[in-house]
Design a protein around this motif. Structure first.
Motif, PDB file in Angstrom:
ATOM      1  N   ALA A 221     -16.823 -11.673  -4.139  1.00 15.18           N
ATOM      2  CA  ALA A 221     -16.056 -10.471  -4.495  1.00 15.18           C
ATOM      3  C   ALA A 221     -15.643  -9.698  -3.245  1.00 15.18           C
ATOM      4  O   ALA A 221     -16.384  -9.639  -2.262  1.00 15.18           O
ATOM      5  CB  ALA A 221     -16.882  -9.580  -5.412  1.00 15.18           C
ATOM      6  N   ASN A 222     -14.485  -9.070  -3.315  1.00 15.81           N
ATOM      7  CA  ASN A 222     -13.988  -8.257  -2.207  1.00 15.81           C
ATOM      8  C   ASN A 222     -14.540  -6.836  -2.261  1.00 15.81           C
ATOM      9  O   ASN A 222     -14.723  -6.266  -3.345  1.00 15.81           O
ATOM     10  CB  ASN A 222     -12.456  -8.181  -2.250  1.00 15.81           C
ATOM     11  CG  ASN A 222     -11.800  -9.257  -1.421  1.00 15.81           C
ATOM     12  OD1 ASN A 222     -12.309 -10.373  -1.325  1.00 15.81           O
ATOM     13  ND2 ASN A 222     -10.666  -8.933  -0.825  1.00 15.81           N
ATOM     14  N   VAL A 223     -14.768  -6.267  -1.078  1.00 20.54           N
ATOM     15  CA  VAL A 223     -15.112  -4.859  -0.913  1.00 20.54           C
ATOM     16  C   VAL A 223     -14.031  -4.236  -0.037  1.00 20.54           C
ATOM     17  O   VAL A 223     -13.821  -4.674   1.101  1.00 20.54           O
ATOM     18  CB  VAL A 223     -16.505  -4.687  -0.267  1.00 20.54           C
ATOM     19  CG1 VAL A 223     -16.767  -3.214   0.029  1.00 20.54           C
ATOM     20  CG2 VAL A 223     -17.593  -5.258  -1.177  1.00 20.54           C
ATOM     21  N   HIS A 224     -13.343  -3.236  -0.569  1.00 22.09           N
ATOM     22  CA  HIS A 224     -12.229  -2.593   0.134  1.00 22.09           C
ATOM     23  C   HIS A 224     -12.680  -1.247   0.682  1.00 22.09           C
ATOM     24  O   HIS A 224     -13.076  -0.373  -0.087  1.00 22.09           O
ATOM     25  CB  HIS A 224     -11.045  -2.415  -0.817  1.00 22.09           C
ATOM     26  CG  HIS A 224     -10.423  -3.709  -1.242  1.00 22.09           C
ATOM     27  ND1 HIS A 224      -9.117  -4.035  -0.991  1.00 22.09           N
ATOM     28  CD2 HIS A 224     -10.947  -4.786  -1.879  1.00 22.09           C
ATOM     29  CE1 HIS A 224      -8.850  -5.242  -1.458  1.00 22.09           C
ATOM     30  NE2 HIS A 224      -9.957  -5.710  -2.005  1.00 22.09           N
ATOM     31  N   VAL A 225     -12.635  -1.084   2.001  1.00 18.79           N
ATOM     32  CA  VAL A 225     -13.108   0.150   2.622  1.00 18.79           C
ATOM     33  C   VAL A 225     -12.137   1.293   2.309  1.00 18.79           C
ATOM     34  O   VAL A 225     -10.929   1.103   2.174  1.00 18.79           O
ATOM     35  CB  VAL A 225     -13.303   0.000   4.142  1.00 18.79           C
ATOM     36  CG1 VAL A 225     -14.401  -1.016   4.445  1.00 18.79           C
ATOM     37  CG2 VAL A 225     -12.002  -0.364   4.860  1.00 18.79           C
ATOM     38  N   VAL A 226     -12.718   2.509   2.201  1.00 16.65           N
ATOM     39  CA  VAL A 226     -11.971   3.687   1.770  1.00 16.65           C
ATOM     40  C   VAL A 226     -11.826   4.664   2.939  1.00 16.65           C
ATOM     41  O   VAL A 226     -12.727   4.792   3.766  1.00 16.65           O
ATOM     42  CB  VAL A 226     -12.661   4.345   0.559  1.00 16.65           C
ATOM     43  CG1 VAL A 226     -14.091   4.762   0.870  1.00 16.65           C
ATOM     44  CG2 VAL A 226     -11.860   5.515   0.011  1.00 16.65           C
ATOM     45  N   TYR A 227     -10.676   5.367   2.985  1.00 15.68           N
ATOM     46  CA  TYR A 227     -10.378   6.249   4.115  1.00 15.68           C
ATOM     47  C   TYR A 227     -10.828   7.691   3.883  1.00 15.68           C
ATOM     48  O   TYR A 227     -10.490   8.575   4.670  1.00 15.68           O
ATOM     49  CB  TYR A 227      -8.878   6.286   4.396  1.00 15.68           C
ATOM     50  CG  TYR A 227      -8.169   4.959   4.558  1.00 15.68           C
ATOM     51  CD1 TYR A 227      -8.858   3.742   4.600  1.00 15.68           C
ATOM     52  CD2 TYR A 227      -6.780   4.919   4.664  1.00 15.68           C
ATOM     53  CE1 TYR A 227      -8.185   2.538   4.736  1.00 15.68           C
ATOM     54  CE2 TYR A 227      -6.099   3.720   4.809  1.00 15.68           C
ATOM     55  CZ  TYR A 227      -6.802   2.538   4.837  1.00 15.68           C
ATOM     56  OH  TYR A 227      -6.120   1.347   4.967  1.00 15.68           O
ATOM     57  N   CYS A 228     -11.547   7.974   2.814  1.00 13.20           N
ATOM     58  CA  CYS A 228     -11.984   9.340   2.516  1.00 13.20           C
ATOM     59  C   CYS A 228     -13.055   9.770   3.516  1.00 13.20           C
ATOM     60  O   CYS A 228     -14.131   9.155   3.570  1.00 13.20           O
ATOM     61  CB  CYS A 228     -12.534   9.402   1.091  1.00 13.20           C
ATOM     62  SG  CYS A 228     -13.155  11.023   0.618  1.00 13.20           S
TER      63      CYS A 228
END
Length: 311
Positions: A221-228
């Motif tokens: 599964a992919n984990v997408h990093v967040v810019y918050c």
């Protein structure tokens, strides 16, 4: 300066357009972090558009609010911008032409469907391809990260995931409580984290701990990093280097071929320096290229998801 295609797995532009009753032009409204002009400037080839209903909205109004946001997606995003092409099944990502931008509907929290799976089927028929069971609180499907009891999926939540599995819909774990996360990984064929960082780098309950991240990677599964910023760094000014520390950490856990990007633009009020809107997305790419091979960065930007998507 290398420019490469990006898939951004989370933004809240539809929420902003809906809150403004359709009076923001998706073409170039400056109030939108994600608009067509900025997507083209930033090399964002595919943008996911979340449907989100505010937690304080009366339950009986939420399905209509979700439909209204889909209306704006069809009329304001697609209808007035022929370059924007809706992706209705995963294979269509391969058909995008030069100058076209793929647009994917996602659902952040299943509150709009109440206890009625028929409503989920309607949203799927309208194009929703990724669903997070809840936002931060609890609902009829699961507990979110800010529900103190930290319970897991309900029977209804498991029914929803079975529907996802049958229709190749992604099940998004980004806002789930830890127990809901583990329950989801047992049931979901197509899990994803659309916008989550590493808790070892920034200790926020919205981020994934190492065991969760390793379990995602083990499942493909992919984990997408967040810019918050609050999910990137606990205090102080937040830089692109701070965000890359999360990518470094996920790589150290074996995720180099399963990392992606999920900006959360239009859902955040503070920004990472140099990542203020979609138009400057290549700033992240160019910083990553100083540390990683071009093949690895293409993976983070786009190709990891293409390789790991449902087929």
């Amino acid at each position: 300066m290398t420019s490469m295609n990006i898939i951004d797995f989370h933004c809240d532009a539809l929420l902003k357009i809906w809150e403004n009753k359709g009076n923001l032009a998706f073409h170039d409204a400056g109030e939108l972090d994600v608009n067509k002009k900025r997507l083209l400037q930033g090399g964002v080839k595919v943008q996911c558009f979340a449907i989100f209903t505010p937690p304080d909205m009366p339950s009986e109004q939420k399905f209509q609010a979700a439909l209204d946001q889909i209306h704006y997606f069809y009329v304001e995003v697609l209808g007035k911008n022929p370059e924007m092409k809706q992706i209705r099944n995963w294979s269509e990502l391969d058909l995008l032409q030069e100058g076209e931008i793929g647009a994917i509907l996602t659902l952040e929290g299943v509150e709009p469907i109440g206890n009625d799976l028929k409503r989920l089927n309607i949203l799927y028929r309208l194009g929703v391809l990724s669903v997070g069971l809840t936002w931060n609180p609890a609902n009829l499907a699961a507990d979110g990260v800010l529900e103190p009891r930290n319970a897991g999926l309900t029977a209804f939540g498991k029914e929803i995931i079975q529907f996802h599995n049958e229709h190749k819909i992604l099940t998004d774990v980004s806002h789930l409580s830890e127990q809901s996360f583990w329950d989801t990984l047992e049931v979901a064929v197509y899990p994803i984290a659309s916008h989550s960082n590493a808790r070892a780098v920034c200790d926020n309950p919205r981020n994934l701990n190492d065991e969760q991240a390793k379990a995602m990677f083990a499942k493909g599964a992919n984990v997408h990093v967040v810019y918050c910023p609050m999910f990137v760094k606990e205090t102080g000014v937040t830089t692109i280097d701070d965000l890359i520390r999360h990518i470094d950490h996920f790589c150290s856990l074996g995720g180099v071929r399963q990392i992606g990007l999920g900006s959360d633009f239009d859902g955040i009020t503070t920004k990472v320096m140099g990542l203020e809107h979609a138009g400057v997305s290549q700033n992240l790419i160019n910083e990553l290229l100083k540390r990683y091979s071009e093949e690895e960065v293409r993976g983070f930007a786009f190709e990891n998801f293409l390789r790991n998507r449902p087929v």
